[in-house]
Scaffold this active site. Sequence first.
Site, PDB file in Angstrom:
ATOM      1  N   TRP A  20      33.843  30.057  34.804  1.00  0.00           N
ATOM      2  CA  TRP A  20      33.610  31.373  34.224  1.00  0.00           C
ATOM      3  C   TRP A  20      32.632  31.289  33.061  1.00  0.00           C
ATOM      4  O   TRP A  20      31.734  32.119  32.926  1.00  0.00           O
ATOM      5  CB  TRP A  20      34.945  31.963  33.803  1.00  0.00           C
ATOM      6  CG  TRP A  20      35.008  33.417  33.392  1.00  0.00           C
ATOM      7  CD1 TRP A  20      36.030  33.976  32.698  1.00  0.00           C
ATOM      8  CD2 TRP A  20      34.089  34.495  33.637  1.00  0.00           C
ATOM      9  NE1 TRP A  20      35.806  35.329  32.494  1.00  0.00           N
ATOM     10  CE2 TRP A  20      34.617  35.674  33.055  1.00  0.00           C
ATOM     11  CE3 TRP A  20      32.861  34.576  34.292  1.00  0.00           C
ATOM     12  CZ2 TRP A  20      33.969  36.905  33.104  1.00  0.00           C
ATOM     13  CZ3 TRP A  20      32.209  35.810  34.336  1.00  0.00           C
ATOM     14  CH2 TRP A  20      32.760  36.946  33.755  1.00  0.00           C
ATOM     15  N   LYS A  73      49.233  36.291  34.332  1.00  0.00           N
ATOM     16  CA  LYS A  73      48.789  36.343  35.729  1.00  0.00           C
ATOM     17  C   LYS A  73      48.568  34.939  36.285  1.00  0.00           C
ATOM     18  O   LYS A  73      48.817  34.687  37.471  1.00  0.00           O
ATOM     19  CB  LYS A  73      47.513  37.179  35.862  1.00  0.00           C
ATOM     20  CG  LYS A  73      46.293  36.560  35.193  1.00  0.00           C
ATOM     21  CD  LYS A  73      45.021  37.333  35.478  1.00  0.00           C
ATOM     22  CE  LYS A  73      43.823  36.555  34.937  1.00  0.00           C
ATOM     23  NZ  LYS A  73      42.547  37.090  35.382  1.00  0.00           N
TER      24      LYS A  73
END
Length: 417
Positions: A47, A280
């Site tokens: 990322w 998450k």
Amino acid sequence: MVGNILGNGSSQNHNNGLEEKLDEFRRLISKTNGDPLRIVCIGAGAWGSVFAALLQDSYGQFRDKVQIRIWRRAGRAIDRSTAEHLFDVINSREDVLRRLIRRCAYLKYVEARLGDRTLYADEILKDGFCLNMIDTPVCPLKVVTNLQEAVWDADIVVNGLPSTETREIFEEISKYWKERISVPVIISLSKGIEAALEPVPHIVTPTKMIHQATGVPMENILYLGGPNIASEIYNKEYANARICGAEKWRKPLAKFLRQPHFIVWDNSDLVTHEVMGGLKNVYAIGAGMVASLTNESATSKSVYFAHCTSEMIFITHLLTEEPEKLAGPLLADTYVTLLKGRNAWYGQMLAKGELSPDMGDSISGKGMIQGVSAVEAFFELLSQSSLNVLHPEEKKHVAPVELCPILKTLYKILISR
């Protein structure tokens, strides 16, 4: 004369207003002519590398107005099998192959393929290859391996580090900022938490770690979250993101970062988004296990999704005041992470027996599996008696973790083993 007019018009269309957006942000940050806006990404995971590459692709053409760099540690050698795979990727992409030949950089990959040379992660990153995302080459990046050189005069610092490394690295960065006059803007991409038990049990998110390590005001520290997958974003598949924090910076940054295929919205609820960002990854590991153990059963995965989102809602309401609902982009971010990503992949590999928890949470070719440390942190925090809640059936007070069966099971598998 006509050629110049046509040329300028063509250039204007090609820029799609990028130079205007850059000029607008430069004015906001009080940059003068001849003084480039300095952006540095700290950490070169998937990322972080994609984020730096997106900025480079958009704004790198304006060299006198912006400087975009990425920092990663030097000395990480690439093994022979990775070098062979990288060579195959290069030769499967004509555009990448031509670029390397043009830059006189192709020969070293041939030598590495033959075992005659050792490549290093910072070396290949300069050519657009992220070690954690070999199959998705990005644009060439300006790589810095000296941390002080990277950050001492940066206007925007992007935290692309795992949450487990964020505090340590930013404590080092703070040493280089002691004599700074201007305060940098920091965008954290990191997902994960630390559990702090004193003076009362609470969570410490990456933005808070950065604030504690550097003293940079919280209004200058923002969080950018999904829903998105790094490789898909760089391949220009449609993606969404939310930048969260103080209004002073989040709205201008949302506009600055937005691209036709990468839609960035802004939100004031920094805490909920960071907590959900850590949670998450916890439940994505379980999702990967369920998918593998049930042979991708749609029913099993939907039941798991219902249960894990219930736990996530319970935990966020326990830890944050008036949290935003698990809906819209927050729900989508959870959903895409459970479907795809390194944490879900890790759960699948564990269920198949191809990986073991004893192998650690840093996996070659994938990087840090941040869900593992998050499982331990959330379990530790939610085990504290001072947070006790009333059990809805037994009508007695219990530690919150007793109402989180999925989290308890993941802790048994990953931490207790």
